[in-house]
Design a protein around this motif. Sequence first.
Motif, short mmCIF file in Angstrom:
data_model
loop_
_atom_site.label_atom_id
_atom_site.label_comp_id
_atom_site.label_asym_id
_atom_site.label_seq_id
_atom_site.Cartn_x
_atom_site.Cartn_y
_atom_site.Cartn_z
N GLY A 1 4.05 10.05 0.34
CA GLY A 1 4.94 9.45 -0.65
C GLY A 1 5.57 10.49 -1.56
O GLY A 1 6.67 10.28 -2.08
N TYR B 1 8.17 7.64 -7.29
CA TYR B 1 6.96 8.47 -7.27
C TYR B 1 5.83 7.81 -8.06
O TYR B 1 4.68 7.78 -7.59
CB TYR B 1 7.29 9.84 -7.84
CG TYR B 1 6.14 10.80 -7.90
CD1 TYR B 1 5.64 11.40 -6.75
CD2 TYR B 1 5.55 11.14 -9.12
CE1 TYR B 1 4.59 12.30 -6.79
CE2 TYR B 1 4.49 12.02 -9.18
CZ TYR B 1 4.01 12.60 -8.01
OH TYR B 1 2.96 13.48 -8.07
N ALA C 1 6.59 2.62 -13.31
CA ALA C 1 6.49 2.16 -11.93
C ALA C 1 6.98 0.73 -11.81
O ALA C 1 6.88 -0.07 -12.75
CB ALA C 1 5.04 2.27 -11.45
N HIS D 1 4.17 -4.64 -8.49
CA HIS D 1 4.13 -5.41 -7.25
C HIS D 1 3.40 -6.73 -7.48
O HIS D 1 2.42 -6.77 -8.23
CB HIS D 1 3.42 -4.61 -6.15
CG HIS D 1 4.15 -3.36 -5.79
ND1 HIS D 1 3.52 -2.22 -5.34
CD2 HIS D 1 5.47 -3.07 -5.82
CE1 HIS D 1 4.43 -1.28 -5.10
NE2 HIS D 1 5.61 -1.78 -5.38
N THR E 1 5.57 4.63 -8.72
CA THR E 1 5.19 3.42 -8.00
C THR E 1 4.20 3.72 -6.90
O THR E 1 3.30 2.92 -6.61
CB THR E 1 6.45 2.76 -7.40
OG1 THR E 1 7.37 2.44 -8.45
CG2 THR E 1 6.10 1.48 -6.65
N PHE E 2 4.32 4.89 -6.29
CA PHE E 2 3.38 5.31 -5.26
C PHE E 2 2.07 5.83 -5.83
O PHE E 2 1.19 6.24 -5.08
CB PHE E 2 4.01 6.40 -4.39
CG PHE E 2 5.14 5.92 -3.53
CD1 PHE E 2 5.31 4.57 -3.26
CD2 PHE E 2 6.05 6.82 -3.01
CE1 PHE E 2 6.36 4.13 -2.47
CE2 PHE E 2 7.10 6.39 -2.20
CZ PHE E 2 7.25 5.04 -1.94
N GLY E 3 1.97 5.85 -7.15
CA GLY E 3 0.74 6.31 -7.79
C GLY E 3 0.70 7.78 -8.10
O GLY E 3 -0.36 8.33 -8.40
N TRP F 1 7.57 1.47 4.67
CA TRP F 1 8.25 2.34 3.70
C TRP F 1 9.09 3.41 4.40
O TRP F 1 10.32 3.47 4.22
CB TRP F 1 7.22 3.02 2.79
CG TRP F 1 6.36 2.13 1.96
CD1 TRP F 1 5.12 1.67 2.27
CD2 TRP F 1 6.66 1.59 0.67
NE1 TRP F 1 4.63 0.89 1.26
CE2 TRP F 1 5.55 0.82 0.26
CE3 TRP F 1 7.76 1.69 -0.19
CZ2 TRP F 1 5.50 0.16 -0.95
CZ3 TRP F 1 7.72 1.04 -1.41
CH2 TRP F 1 6.61 0.28 -1.78
N TYR G 1 12.94 -2.64 0.27
CA TYR G 1 12.01 -2.83 -0.86
C TYR G 1 12.32 -4.12 -1.61
O TYR G 1 11.41 -4.89 -1.94
CB TYR G 1 12.11 -1.62 -1.79
CG TYR G 1 11.10 -1.62 -2.91
CD1 TYR G 1 9.78 -1.96 -2.67
CD2 TYR G 1 11.46 -1.26 -4.20
CE1 TYR G 1 8.84 -1.95 -3.69
CE2 TYR G 1 10.53 -1.25 -5.23
CZ TYR G 1 9.22 -1.60 -4.97
OH TYR G 1 8.31 -1.60 -5.98
N ARG H 1 0.84 -1.18 0.00
CA ARG H 1 0.00 0.00 0.00
C ARG H 1 0.89 1.25 0.00
O ARG H 1 1.89 1.31 0.73
CB ARG H 1 -0.91 0.01 1.23
CG ARG H 1 -1.90 1.16 1.28
CD ARG H 1 -2.73 1.08 2.55
NE ARG H 1 -3.40 -0.21 2.66
CZ ARG H 1 -4.52 -0.53 2.03
NH1 ARG H 1 -5.09 0.36 1.23
NH2 ARG H 1 -5.06 -1.72 2.18
N SER H 2 0.57 2.23 -0.83
CA SER H 2 1.39 3.44 -0.93
C SER H 2 1.45 4.13 0.43
O SER H 2 0.44 4.25 1.12
CB SER H 2 0.81 4.40 -1.97
OG SER H 2 0.85 3.80 -3.25
#
Length: 697
Positions: free
Chosen positions: A393, A453, A529, A532, A455-457, A623, A684, A388-389
Amino acid sequence: MHADVRRTAAVFCSFLALTQAFYIPGISIKTYKDGETIPLFVNKLYSDHSELSYAYSELPFVCPISGRNKVGRFTSGASLSLNLGEVLRGDRITVSDYELVMGNDEEARYLCSHTVDRAGLKRTRELIRDGYVAEWIVDNLPGATSFQTTDKSRKYYAAGFKIGEEVRDSPLEPPRYFLNNHVTLVIRYHRAPGRDGDQGKKVIVGFEVFPKSIEAGNRTEDGLPTDIQNVSNGLEVIPRSNSTGKVDDTDDATLTIPYTYSVYFREDERLEWKNRWDMYFVAQDDSSNIHWLAIINSLVISGLLTIVVAVIFGRTIRGDIKLYMESGLDEGKPRTKKSRGTRSPKKSFEKNGLLDQVGDLEGEGELSSDEELEDITGWKLVHGDVFRSPPYGGLLAPLVGSGTQLLFMAAGLLILSTFGILNPSFRGGYVSVGMGLFVLAGLFSGYFSSRVYKTFGGQLWQKNVFVTATLVPGLVFTSVFILNLFVWAQASSTALPFGTLLGLVALWLLVQLPLVYIGGRYGYVKGGAWTHPIKANVIPRQIPAQSWYMKSFQAILLAGFIPFAVIFIELMFVFKSLWQDKSGYYYMFGFLAVVSVILVLTVIEVTIVATYVQLCSENYHWWWQSFIVGGSSSIWIFGYVVWYYFTKLHISGFVSSLLFFCYGFLACGVYALLTGTIGFLAAYAFVRRIYGAIKVD
């Protein structure tokens, strides 16, 4: 197997051999023939009682440089162009009026007489009281005070020489201050190598300065002492009447200071030009056993951590996977223990990953008993939330990007220093090259920041690029600028000139920012991204109460102590070089390289262990935690900085103390950013590995 072990041991021993950090002195050797004039440069004053340095040529008690001499392409009074590193370390190098002619000894030579007013004399006494030493330069060698080792078997140099002495006749009387107005310069030379030596040319291998205080009276018409070898009285820094020469307490009282010098050339057949800096490092060589102790200490700590990580990977996690496989999961539904042996588990794992099926079990609520739940605990329960982001982030991504930028710069500096390309003879080279590497690494900063960034949406990648390029450099520049105002007020050469500040801003905004933009665009558009293996649940899982050692502050302190213990001993030598010796001539980069590699491995292992323990506690907010744990040893380092200030240093004055603590805090912050990024990337990779990469064929 034995051959592989021997090969690995040989490679490791070869790497350790680099700990002696050989020295590449330069590209060209400057040779001199008899009768050729040698320029002498005056630089600055510095002290271990202060963080402020001062340009020698601007001091009130120094003879103004006349500009009458021309030595080759140099004219006395001219200031040399400096690189960025030299400016930042407070260098202000000027060609002096001292005349040195290769091979010509001068028993006594008059330089000038300089009249100093009462304010100038007060300033002179303050500098002598604070133990300031002067740095002069001949053939890129700093003028040195010579000493002998404790066993008197070897001689070594300490850069700089005292400008005066503080004398107390008795504890109850006020101190008296004597200014060194005569210097004996000893130039040591060696026969030049190759054809130049055959032509009678020589190279300079040593530059020693012996200061002396000589009274203003008892002099000849030429201004020279009548007997320079037998001087009974020194020059006391007190105001005197111009007419009588006696002590005068009036405000307009002055003191006229005569300056003289002696020059001697001595051949040193044992010391060659390529080894001439060794004399400055004898004291550090004597501590090589302690450096080896630091390496052994680091290896022991890292080895223990490696065993812990191996147990986590080799037994705990793989054991969990094996238990799952033996549980007989089929098409996402659990089987009771009575029927576990009737079906093969392989079919079910061919369709979905292991943790996907665990999610199905949890979502459908079909686990029949507590006995069947015993294997689905700890890190396995948070699989639906682990990717989960994180909150904020948009801040973590620029920090990781700047951390990779620092990592590239630090690795480049360490490699260049270990192989001797960067060395003390390259004055200001560490800062100048480091700044260049940092700016070029803007490409890596933008690339990694944009990928994290996305990857975090994140969607506004241009905003992320701007934050990445301005956040850390902007904070550092603002801090340095504010501190620079205090230094300006003290008229110190440590203050950055306004032109240098403009140059740094131009380098930042016109070079680094576009490089970060290029790297950021490529990372966001082309790199994209990171995928996952498991999608996050819609509803976040509730985190249970955590044990005392898993609470943020306690976990950070506990995790940070281990990397600090790895570098503690080597850190002691770095601090001594920076703040006690003030020469900056730390050169044991081979040892530092080995300790740094072990430090990186330790940070990786500590972060992995901390992340695993956190996930086993069903806390999926890893994170930020991994980033903070990775940089947590900076807290201990700053604590060591504070301890070092109060127990080892003699710094006095508000501005000097302010500079010490602020620059120490900035250095710890940069270190935290670098190691925090290492910890984040390691965690990660670990989380992706245990949740997504283990599948059954």
